[in-house]
Structures are given as structure tokens and as C-alpha cells.
Write an enzyme that holds these catalytic residues in place. Structure first.
Site: not given
Length: 737
Positions: A71, A395, A425, A455, A488, A584, A612
């Protein structure tokens, strides 16, 4: 109750409960916001703190350390790089909390220094525990003759052929080192002439960082690649002896700046990806064994400022510790979890569309299998009555079954449209590859907007039934990625409600044809009206509170950054609205500040699975949780980028069973979790929530692993669990007020 070991992270940096000075009025002041970058670093501290959670199996605690390090690497590559770029260009615009780019950079670099020391302290503790379990990271001093003989053979066969020893002199300038490149730097001297030479060995990323030695006495032993190479320097530089050596790694800017007016988006990204590999150096990390003279040499050659240099007392590149977690010790890992397949779909003999026709359905990942989403699309691809499929792809995975289903559908002659987002990304290359595969199969591929990321997570299937067209929709909070769907927590909402389907069709048309929908009946979308919808509901709760009715807001998201929404929540708190947030990661709101946010409570859940899902609930004059509450799920966090620069969706949940599942099972479970939860404090730091003496331990993730969902359970499974949760949350809420 969670057990957290003392003597490590908590002692290196105390997270105090901070009260603002009496009489301090923060309304209108930048100080009412926590700095975004600082808040992210506090989130990563929570990830790091899980390395000390003795309730986790030991190798999983090592995994948390590797995640914390990975991270932080991405934080450098993107966020620190962005701030550094602003400073370099002389940009002085201040963040909502009132800091210039230079001030933010100074603050977060200081925080990072402390965080990396905490990571090293955690590693030292974990190595002690690993040793007690006969798992060792061996240094050269711990090797015997048999080890050296085995290592020499392994080095010559598997390592030596891929190494390139470099000398650094006027004829051989300092080489380019790629992002996250790990190198050994050496000060050598010729044995014959005693002439000094500076040398460099780049360690190939294709090789594992940790080499497993032959087991001994029932123990598992590892040695680092850099230690192995250092043992056999004479094979690389014959005739020289080592006068000093150590390792360093380089972190580079890896963000991509997109030209808005680019005509060929694919070509632009392919070019930008090549530029990324040669981004500017953001950080150099040295191990403490590297002599000062060699550190100064590397810093000079890379032209890096002193505040971008770190000397660490232990191992570098702690993200590679994930290799250690692959050790064959299943007793030191989480027990494997097999996600449930929704019983309601089973009751329809696997016919997903029939299950949706019966009534709306929400699948709670990873507790319920993502295979249901894949099956939804494969069934549509094979069904001769299905005429069209539309799909967003932000993704997805290598060898994606979603992409395979779309290709099969196109091969079967159906009209298939795929909205592929290139600006995801670090997944840009994969998305370009999938786009070309889809186009070759006859899928109509659309790349959406240049200035907006698509998105939203949407599927639309159009089917001919009894002489009319029926549309089936999937709207999700997560990506169409079968791998991340196993780790997730996300929601998949299925419906054939014609009003929702019409809205979804309008959103697809908006992305492909740029025509803004004049009106949407149910969905809210960004950048058009999603922020306005959220604020409208917050203002309605204020009106309920002022009229003396119950007023409450519950929200769950990854990040809360948007100043306008934060200010709306502050106004709601001042008006008497009770607000509970599960955030989160980044939280720029300051909770529990007198005169500003007394009625706002914020927590963060960090556990086995990465939280998530995005859920937004409003009491609607009856409080929470009640059947009258307004409940939404969506793809958007409450950040300016999600609300202003992305295409996102927010869908209301009206079906009674799904409404109860999302509000009275999922949200309530998150609210009362006291095993993997952290309270976010007014200064932006956090502290672990511990159950009170009269409070039972409750782990939300464990609960969802062991209890079926409401909308997916069918007739075969019955559970009183939601009633139990409701009772528990009532006690918890009463105690907090």
C-alpha cells in the site's frame, strides 16, 4: 475479544483521543477537515496493526505486513508523486484543510518515516513468532558448510545466469533503475592493484526475493536473494574484494497524465505506459548496512532531495514478505473459505434469470459466490431468446470469464456492447488487451469519455419473452473481477424491474452517445445528480429532526473526502440527526467535535476481507433501521473524483427482502462489529474498538461467513439471525447515546 500484542506499533506512535479546545468554532474553517493524505496513512496504520492481532493466524499477520508495505509503495508512486510534481511546478493551491502542496508533502513524509519504523518493529515481532514455529529468515552468519554447498550450486544454476554485474565509472555511467528496482551497491578493491571500484548489481524482478533452503530439524528456512548474491560476489567480480556493500530500492512516479484532447485514446495510453517506466524518482530506501559514502554516491547520481531518502534498520521491500506466506503451513493460515451459491438460484435449477423474475436478489460477496454473476452472463450468451448484452468493464482478471461470456455471445450473433475503461490505474494494459480481443470477436467496444472514468458496474440483458422485450440488470458495488470477488466485500444487485432497467439503458446511452438523460426515475448518476441526491436526503433528515421526528443517516464506503457532503453531514449533526459511518480508508470528516459533529460516529473495519461495498441509508422520518428507510447501493465513494469526474450509479433498494438484507443484516452487522473495528478520532487517527465488560464479542465478517443472506437463501434456509442483530444493535446504539 481480539487480542493485540503490546509493545510494538501502539508504543511507537500513540493515537490519542483528541478533543478540540473548548469554545473552538470550526465552522467555515479549513481545520474542520482532516488532510486526505494523512488520513490514508492512518488507514494503512490500521492495516499494519492487524499484524499484532493474535486472533489472526501467524502467516496471515505476515500477509498484513506485506499489504501495508505494498500500500505504501503505491502511495509513493501516485499520491506523493502527485504532490512532488505540484511542488516542482510551483503550484500553491491549498487543499480543503488549508495546506499547500509543500506543507502536505512535509507532513506526510514525516508520517511515513514513523510508519516505516513501525513496520520494521512489527517485522521483528513477527520473526520471533515465526522462529517459535520453526520458520526462519536466515542470515549468512547462520549458514553451515552444507548450506553453502547447496547455495553455491543453486546460485550457479538459477541465479548467476540472469545477473549483470556493472561497474560505475566514466565509461559506464550510473544505469537507469526501474520503478521498485532492487539493487546491491558495492565498494570493491582490486586484489592486485588495490584500486577502488564502485559496482552495482540489479536484482531481477523475475526471481523470488526469498529462496527456500533445505529444511532442517523440521523447520522451514528462507534466505534473501540479496544475501545469496552477496555470498558469491567473487563469481561476478573475480579479482576483487568487497570493502562495503548494501542494498537500496527506488520508487518512481507511476501516475499517468491524460491529455483530454487526445484523438486516439488507446494509442495515448500505450505511449503513456512506456513513459511510466521512466518516471522521476520519488524515493530511495537504503538498508542500514550500506556505507554512508555509497549512499551519498547513489543520492548524487539520482539527484534526489534529502527528504526523499530513507535509511531503514531492517529488510527493504517488505511487500515481498508475501512470499513467506506461501510456506506449507496451513495451520498458520486462515481456513479455506468456500463461498455459498445462492439457494434461490439452485431452487430454479441454476436458471439465474428465472430466480430474478421471481423477485429481486442481492448477492453478498465474497460470502456468496461470484459464479452467480458469471452464470448470469453465460446463460444470456447461450440463450437464443437473448437479443442484446451491454456491459461495463473497469477491472477484470486475466482469462476473464466475463470477457469469455461476451465473446461467446457475440459469436452467437447477439448484439454485444462492452464499455471498457482504459483509465483503471495499473490495469490499463490488461484493459487494452481485452478491448482488442473483444473487437476481434465482433463486440462493439466503446471507451467512454476521455475526461470521465466509467466506474459504474452495470450489466443489461435484453430478452424476448412472450412477444415482448424484458430487461435484466446487474448493478454492483465492485468490479467484474472473479479473483478480487473472493477477497472484497461487495454487493451484486439483480432485478428485472422495468423502471430500473430503463434507467440503466439511459446510462449506457449516455456513455456511448454522450446524450445526458433528461430524467431518471430511480437511479442517480454522477457527474449529473448523484451528489445532489445524497445531499437532498441529508437535508430531508435535517427537516425530520427539526420537526421532532426520528432522524438518522447510515453510510458505508471506502473513502469520505467531498467537502460539500461533509459539510452537509456537519449541518445534520448540529440539527440533531444521528449519523453512523463505516469508512474503511480515507475520512476527512472530524467526528465527535463539540459544536460541529457531536452526533457523528465513524468506524473503520479492517479484517480478513477488504471492505469495499458502498451503502447509503436514510431514516426517512422513522429512524434506522426501519422498513420505511431509504436504502441505496452504488459504485461511488463520496469523493470529488467519484462525484464530479466519473460515471457512477446509485440505485435505491425497494424490494422488501433485499431492503431488509442490506439494512437489517449487512449494515447492522457492520455497525455492531467490535472485533475488527477501529474508532476514527477527531484528530484523524484511530484506535481499536474493544467490547465493553457487558458486551458480547461480534465479528461481522465471521457472521456473514456462517449465516446465509436473506434474499439469496430461498425456502431451504431459515434464520433468526437478523432479529438477533437488530437486538444487539439496539443495545449498542443505546449505549453510544
Amino acid at each position: 475479544m481480539d487480542t493485540v500484542e503490546a509493545g510494538a506499533v501502539g508504543e511507537l506512535r500513540v493515537n490519542p483521543e483528541t478533543d478540540m479546545a473548548p469554545g473552538t468554532d470550526l465552522s467555515g474553517s479549513p481545520e474542520r477537515f482532516v488532510n486526505r493524505e494523512f488520513s490514508w496513512l492512518q488507514f494503512n496504520r490500521r492495516v499494519l496493526e492487524e499484524t499484532l492481532n493474535a486472533n489472526h493466524p501467524l502467516l496471515e499477520r505476515v500477509r498484513f505486513l506485506s499489504i501495508s508495505a505494498a500500500n505504501l509503495d503505491e502511495f509513493f508512486m501516485v499520491r506523493v508523486a502527485g504532490l512532488e510534481g505540484q511542488v516542482r511546478e510551483g503550484i500553491t493551491n491549498r487543499s480543503p484543510d488549508g495546506l499547500s502542496p509543500a506543507e502536505q508533502l512535509d507532513q506526510i513524509l514525516e508520517e511515513i518515516d514513523g510508519l516505516q519504523l513501525e513496520q520494521q518493529a512489527s517485522l521483528a515481532i513477527l520473526q520471533q513468532h515465526l522462529a517459535s514455529e520453526k520458520i526462519h529468515i536466515v542470515r549468512p552468519s547462520g549458514l553451515d558448510e552444507d548450506d553453502m554447498a547447496w547455495l553455491e550450486d543453486e546460485f550457479l544454476q538459477s541465479i548467476f545466469p540472469v545477473l549483470t554485474p556493472l561497474s560505475i565509472d566514466p565509461a559506464h555511467p550510473f544505469p537507469f533503475i526501474p520503478n521498485l528496482g532492487f539493487s546491491i551497491c558495492l565498494q570493491l578493491a582490486s586484489k592486485s592493484a588495490n584500486e577502488p571500484m564502485t559496482a552495482l548489481i540489479r536484482l531481477p524482478v523475475a526471481l523470488d526475493r526469498f529462496l527456500r533452503l533445505p529444511d532442517r530439524d523440521g523447520g522451514i528456512r528462507f534466505i534473501t536473494l540479496e544475501d545469496v548474491v552477496s555470498l558469491f560476489i567473487s563469481s561476478l567480480y573475480p579479482g576483487y574484494e568487497v570493502r562495503g556493500s548494501g542494498t537500496f530500492r527506488i520508487i518512481r512516479d507511476s501516475d499517468i497524465e491524460v491529455e483530454e484532447e487526445a484523438e486516439d485514446l488507446v494509442r495515448l495510453f500505450e505511449s503513456a505506459l512506456k513513459r511510466r517506466r521512466r518516471g522521476s524518482v520519488i524515493r530511495i530506501e537504503f538498508d542500514s548496512e550500506l556505507p554512508q559514502s555509497l549512499r551519498e554516491f547513489v543520492v548524487h547520481e539520482t539527484n534526489v532531495p534529502d527528504n526523499r531518502v530513507a535509511v531503514l534498520p531492517g529488510l527493504l521491500a517488505l511487500n515481498t514478505l508475501s512470499e513467506i506466506t506461501k510456506a506449507p503451513r496451513d495451520d498458520l493460515k486462515f481456513e479455506p473459505y468456500n463461498a455459498r451459491f445462492p439457494e434461490r438460484i439452485r431452487e430454479h435449477a441454476g436458471d439465474t434469470l428465472a430466480a430474478i423474475r421471481e423477485k429481486d436478489l442481492v448477492i453478498h460477496h465474497p460470502y456468496e459466490s461470484f459464479d452467480a454473476v458469471v452464470q448470469f452472463l453465460f446463460q444470456a450468451a447461450r440463450d437464443p431468446e437473448v437479443l442484446a448484452i451491454k456491459q461495463t468493464l473497469y477491472r477484470t482478471s486475466n482469462d476473464s470469464p466475463i470477457v469469455r461470456a461476451l465473446i461467446d455471445a457475440a459469436d452467437a450473433g447477439k448484439s454485444v456492447t462492452a464499455l471498457v475503461e482504459l483509465k483503471a490505474r495499473f490495469d490499463e494494459e490488461a484493459n487494452i488487451r481485452w478491448a482488442r480481443d473483444l473487437e476481434r470477436a465482433g463486440v462493439q467496444v466503446v471507451f467512454g469519455f476521455i475526461e470521465l472514468k466509467t466506474h459504474a458496474k452495470m450489466s443489461l440483458i435484453v430478452r424476448r419473452e412472450e412477444g415482448r422485450l424484458v430487461s435484466y440488470c446487474h448493478l454492483g458495488t465492485g468490479n467484474y473481477h472473479p479473483v478480487t470477488a473472493k477477497i472484497y466485500t461487495d454487493l451484486s444487485y439483480f432485478t428485472c424491474d422495468p423502471v430500473v432497467a430503463r434507467d440503466v439503458a439511459h446510462v449506457f446511452n449516455f456513455i456511448t452517445g454522450y446524450g445526458e438523460p433528461e430524467s431518471l426515475s430511480r437511479l442517480a448518476i454522477s457527474p449529473l445528480n448523484l451528489r445532489a441526491r445524497i445531499i437532498e436526503h441529508i437535508e430531508a433528515e435535517i427537516a425530520h429532526a427539526e420537526a421532532g421526528r426520528p432522524a438518522a443517516v447510515w453510510m458505508k464506503m471506502n473513502s469520505l473526502v467531498d467537502p460539500e457532503i461533509i459539510d452537509a453531514l456537519y449541518r445534520a449533526s448540529a440539527a440533531g440527526v444521528e449519523i453512523d459511518l463505516v469508512v474503511r480508508g480515507i475520512c476527512c470528516l472530524r467526528p465527535q467535535v463539540a459544536g460541529l459533529s457531536e452526533r457523528i460516529r465513524v468506524k473503520s473495519i479492517v479484517g480478513r476481507f477488504l471492505e469495499h461495498s458502498r451503502i447509503y441509508c436514510f431514516g426517512n422520518g422513522a429512524g434506522l433501521p426501519t422498513p420505511n428507510a431509504l436504502v441505496y447501493i452504488g459504485s461511488a465513494d463520496l469523493m470529488p473524483r467519484n462525484l464530479d469526474r466519473r460515471v457512477e450509479t446509485l440505485v435505491p433498494i425497494s424490494n422488501k427482502t433485499v431492503h431488509e438484507q442490506v439494512l437489517s443484516q449487512i449494515m447492522l452487522g457492520n455497525m455492531i462489529d467490535n472485533q475488527q473495528s477501529y474508532e476514527i478520532l477527531a484528530d484523524g487517527t484511530s484506535r481499536r474498538i474493544q467490547p465493553g465488560t457487558d458486551e458480547e464479542p461480534f465479528n461481522a465478517q465471521h457472521y456473514f461467513m456462517t449465516n446465509p443472506s436473506l434474499s439469496g437463501r430461498g425456502e431451504a434456509l431459515k434464520s433468526n439471525a437478523p432479529k438477533l442483530i437488530a437486538h444487539r444493535v439496539a443495545q449498542s446504539t443505546q449505549a453510544s447515546r
